[in-house]
Structure formats: C-alpha cells, structure tokens
Motif scaffolding. Structure first.
Motif, PDB file in Angstrom:
ATOM      1  N   TYR A 321       0.849  -1.192   0.000  1.00  0.00           N
ATOM      2  CA  TYR A 321       0.000   0.000   0.000  1.00  0.00           C
ATOM      3  C   TYR A 321       0.887   1.246   0.000  1.00  0.00           C
ATOM      4  CZ  TYR A 321      -4.987  -1.052   0.591  1.00  0.00           C
ATOM      5  OH  TYR A 321      -6.296  -1.398   0.374  1.00  0.00           O
ATOM      6  N   GLU A 326      -2.727   3.414   7.133  1.00  0.00           N
ATOM      7  CA  GLU A 326      -3.666   2.665   7.966  1.00  0.00           C
ATOM      8  C   GLU A 326      -4.420   3.611   8.898  1.00  0.00           C
ATOM      9  OE1 GLU A 326      -5.648  -0.686   8.967  1.00  0.00           O
ATOM     10  OE2 GLU A 326      -3.910  -0.753   7.652  1.00  0.00           O
ATOM     11  N   ARG A 410      -7.394  -2.287   3.999  1.00  0.00           N
ATOM     12  CA  ARG A 410      -6.972  -1.163   4.827  1.00  0.00           C
ATOM     13  C   ARG A 410      -8.202  -0.349   5.210  1.00  0.00           C
ATOM     14  NH1 ARG A 410      -1.338   1.540   3.978  1.00  0.00           N
ATOM     15  NH2 ARG A 410      -0.947  -0.437   5.039  1.00  0.00           N
TER      16      ARG A 410
END
Length: 520
Positions: A321, A326, A410
């Motif tokens: 990612y 997050e 996420r």
C-alpha cells in the motif's frame, strides 16, 4: 709450691683441647638426577648436622636455585652439571663435588592418530610431541607409496599412490629414549577431473504456488558427490528468470540469492538448507512474484564445473500500500479523487490486473487500475464518498497467467470535518521516470474567507488556505533536496479542476516530508 703450679697448668691445657669442634662433613649423595621440565629438589646434609652456612660453586642448571641447604626448581636445560657444595660452621668448611644429570623426558607423541588422503592429491602430516624430539621415523608409509618422512622436522608429505586403509607406526626420539604411536591413514581413490555432484531439490516442489504475503521461501536440496570421499565445498541458489532491467527492457542476468548451509549427512549424501527473501528489490537479493525458475548449484572438491538443477514454481503478486495510510482520517472523496494507490511486484507485469473496492455505510464501489509499466496502480473514484464513517479499502492484484491473486485490506475514516480538495504531486519534471515512483497527496484546507467589495458592491471572496500532507509518496529526486517546486493536479475549486504549484518542499530519502507554500 712449684710442683702444684705445674699440675694446674697441665690441667688447663688438657681442658682447652677437649672443647674444640671440627668442620662439617657433607654426607649427602655425590650424584643426583633430574628431568627437564619436572620439579627437582636436593638437600645438603652433614654428619653431625652441624653446619651453619651453605653454599655452591659452579653452574646450576637454569631454573634451579639454592635456598639454605636446599637446591630446588624446574630445570629448563638438559646436560651434566658439576657443582661444588659447601657447608660451614665456626670450625671451618666442608665440601663435596655433586654431579647433577638433567635428562630430557620421553618425547610423547601428541599429534592426531588418524588422517585422510586421496590418491594423486597433496598430503601433509606433522608429527608433534609434548617434549622436544631430536629425530623421527615411521614404519609402514612405504606400503602407501608416494610419501616420505623428514626425519628432522617430523613431516610426512607427498602424493599417495595406493588407496586403502593403512596403519603407520610413528617413532619420536631424544636422549631420554623414544615414544611411539599408531597412525591410521585412509587414502581415498583418485578423483576424476571435473566431477560434478548430483542434486535433488526437495523444497520448493515443482509446480507449487505460494501466497503473495510471505516473506521467505524455504529451499532444501540433497547433494550426492560423484565419488566416495569427495567433499562438497559450496552450495548456492540463483534466480534464473528475474525481470528485465527497469526502464531499459534489457534482460537481467541471473541473481545469486544466497548460500545454503549443511543441515545433515549420512556419509554419502548431504542435505543443504536455507531461506531466500521475498520483496521488491531483485538487486538486494529479493525474490519477486510470478513464475519463478530457481536454480541450485553445488561444487565439490577439485571440480571445474558445478552440478546444477532448477525448479519452477509460482508466487502470487506482491502488494504494498502506498496510499492511504492505515486508519488515516480523510475528508470526503469526490469524483476523480484517488482513494487507493498500490505498488505491485511480479516478474511480468503484462499478466497483472488490479482492482480496488471501497466498502462502507450504504456503499460498495469498485475501480480497476490502469495497466502499469512500473508496478504503480492508482484507483480513482467516479462517485462522491462523503458519508461520515469507517470504510474498508480492499485492493487485489491478479496474475492472470497463473490464476493467482493477492488482496490487502486497509481501513479509513471519512470525516466531514476534514473537507477540502486533495492535490496529487506529480513528478518533478516532464518525462520523469523512476521505477518506484508514486505521487504524494496533500489536502487544501480553507482557513479564512472574507468578502471583497468594490465601490460598496460585492466583488467576490478573499480566501486563505493551508496545506496538510496526507501521504509522502516516493521516488522524488534529488532525495535530500530542500526548497524544490512540484506541479500538482486534481484540485477542485468552485467545481472546476485547477492546477497549482507547490513550493518550499522538504524531501527525505525520496519522499515528501513537508509542504509549506502553495500558489494557485
């Protein structure tokens, strides 16, 4: 009266002669023996034990000294020593000549009593002893052939002619005598020139598949030398089909991933094991995703070429990612905004498709990433996502050739309090290329709004904005530059897309670390 005086005088003379003593007489042994390196002690004694002072004349062996009537110490040299001993009292001195013989101890053999050799290969063995030896000999080396003993140094050397199991009697000599030991020499047959071991890969198995979220792959192989007695010297793993060099399309040579270590052996076969790392950087010996051809190579002693074997298996695409972070709080997402960005690693991106979907309150939205040459995929929304709450973003990369996929989830928070346009910071210059480049994103936050009047009439608004860095991106150059300018895009003001220039940027290791000034 005169007669009486003479008698008295005679008495005095007689009494004086009775009181006189004699000099000491030494009665200790006139000879003594000692051993080199062994503690020694000798006592000077007299007949009447009447000595008051003791002494020696002549050379004592190094390491031996006198204290009172005692000669003691550990001799450091050998030989025969003539020493004059003396014992003295008030009446005089007595002497004795002592012959002290210091001899060498037996030269006990301390070297290993087993050795290995090979026909036609150089061999050397050193006979060692606990105490000094003056000469060496050996009985039985003639049956091996090709070996000789240097009687002075105690080295057996040469190239064996006959193979087999041989016992050789070793003899070490010095002035004290001789010591013996039985040496067993195993001579292996000659090795064929250029011999190669055979290899069987136990793990990974051919045709197997691995998830894209693993960190390592365990490699195990059984190595069998080409002949008995051969020694395996080196076992290593190579990635035989790595991706082309970035930005050039040129083939990349095989990459050595690491060495395997000996885990077990039954004497004829040898099992080697180890782990290879999974990641994004082939140049850092990291194995990527996709169809992998892995080679195991092994060298044995005196070989000119390596034994080798390969195995094919698959690793699902590897995903990282880039955006969002997050649990990051975001403002409402408007059409055209990037809501997810990922980096994908596989050795052939032409077989990769990507998809992302965002799931939350009363919403399930999905988007497809455009084909990428550098592994960076961005996903934009064509709808507004502005209802406050927690959303999950799931991205998936699929290897269509091997029907393998990897998914990552996420969480993000959509908040009305974080409203404001979002800008994407593009590459520094037109045509900028970096294999790991991904754009940074910033949020434009309105901090003040005031009415502008002209001649008392409304003419518009004067609006102040501040900036907030959402994600730092990566791949900007130069890595440690300050006060650079980048062009941004995707910023919406009053319903229209406008470009802007972001200045006074700070970068750290190729990532945007601070944003200070924006010009609209």
């Amino acid at each position: 009266m005169k007669k009486l005086f003479r008698y008295f005088l005679t008495f005095v003379i007689f009494g004086s002669g009775y009181a006189l003593a004699q000099a000491p007489v030494i009665n200790s042994a006139p000879t003594a023996s000692a051993t080199l390196g062994v503690p020694f002690s000798y006592e000077i004694t007299t007949v009447g034990d009447d000595a008051l002072v003791y002494g020696v004349a002549g050379s004592l062996p190094e390491g031996v000294t006198r204290s009172g009537a005692i000669l003691s110490g550990t001799p450091k040299v050998s030989g025969n020593f003539t020493i004059t001993l003396s014992a003295t009292n008030a009446s005089g001195s007595g002497t004795l000549e002592l012959l002290l013989a210091v001899t060498n101890p037996l030269p006990n053999i301390t070297s290993d009593v087993s050795a290995q050799a090979q026909v036609g290969s150089s061999f050397s063995y050193q006979i060692t002893t606990e105490y000094a030896s003056t000469s060496y000999s050996a009985v039985g080396i003639a049956q091996i052939g090709g070996l000789t003993l240097d009687a002075t140094t105690g080295i057996i050397s040469g190239e064996p002619i006959n193979d087999g199991n041989f016992d050789v009697l070793l003899i070490a000599n010095n002035s004290a005598g001789q010591s013996t030991a039985l040496l067993n020499i195993v001579v292996f047959p000659a090795q064929a020139s250029g011999g190669e071991p055979t290899i069987e890969i136990l793990s990974p198995t051919g045709g197997s598949s691995f998830e894209g979220n693993i960190n390592q792959i365990f490699v195990s192989a059984v190595i069998t030398p080409s002949a008995v007695g051969e020694v395996i010297e080196n076992v290593y793993v190579q990635w035989l089909n790595p991706p082309d060099l970035p930005n050039s399309g040129l083939p990349r040579p095989p990459i050595t991933l690491g060495a395997l270590s000996l885990a077990s052996s039954d004497g004829s076969t040898f099992t080697y094991e180890g782990n290879v790392n999974i990641g994004f950087n082939p140049d850092d010996r990291e194995l990527g995703g996709g169809l992998i051809e892995l080679g195991v190579f092994a060298y044995q002693s005196n070989a000119t070429t390596a034994g080798s074997i390969s195995v094919d298996f698959n690793i699902a695409p590897i995903i990282e990612y880039l955006f969002p972070q997050e649990n990051i709080p975001l403002g409402p997402i408007k059409p055209g905004d990037v809501f997810a960005s990922i980096r994908v690693n596989t050795n052939d991106l032409s077989f990769v498709t990507t998809n992302a979907r965002i799931v939350g309150t009363s919403l399930i939205y999905s988007a497809t990433g455009a084909p990428s040459l550098n592994g960076i995929y961005n996903f934009s929304s064509n709808t507004s996502i502005d209802f406050p709450g927690i959303y999950e973003i799931e991205v998936t990369a699929t290897d269509t050739r091997n029907n393998l996929d990897t998914s990552l989830v996420r969480s993000i928070l959509i908040s009305e309090d974080l409203s404001g346009p979002v800008a994407v910071l593009n590459s520094p210059t037109p045509g900028f290329v970096n294999e790991v480049f991904s754009p940074a994103t910033i949020r434009i936050v309105e901090t003040n709004r005031s009415i502008i009047r002209s001649n008392g009439a409304f003419a518009g608004y004067d609006v102040d904005y501040d900036t907030e860095l959402i994600t730092s991106g990566q791949g900007y150059f130069p890595r440690d530059a300050n006060d650079i300018s980048l062009v941004g895009s995707g910023v919406e003001f009053s319903g229209s897309q406008r470009s802007l220039r972001v200045t006074d940027l700070g970068t750290t290791n190729g990532r945007i670390s601070s944003v200070q000034t924006i010009t609209i």
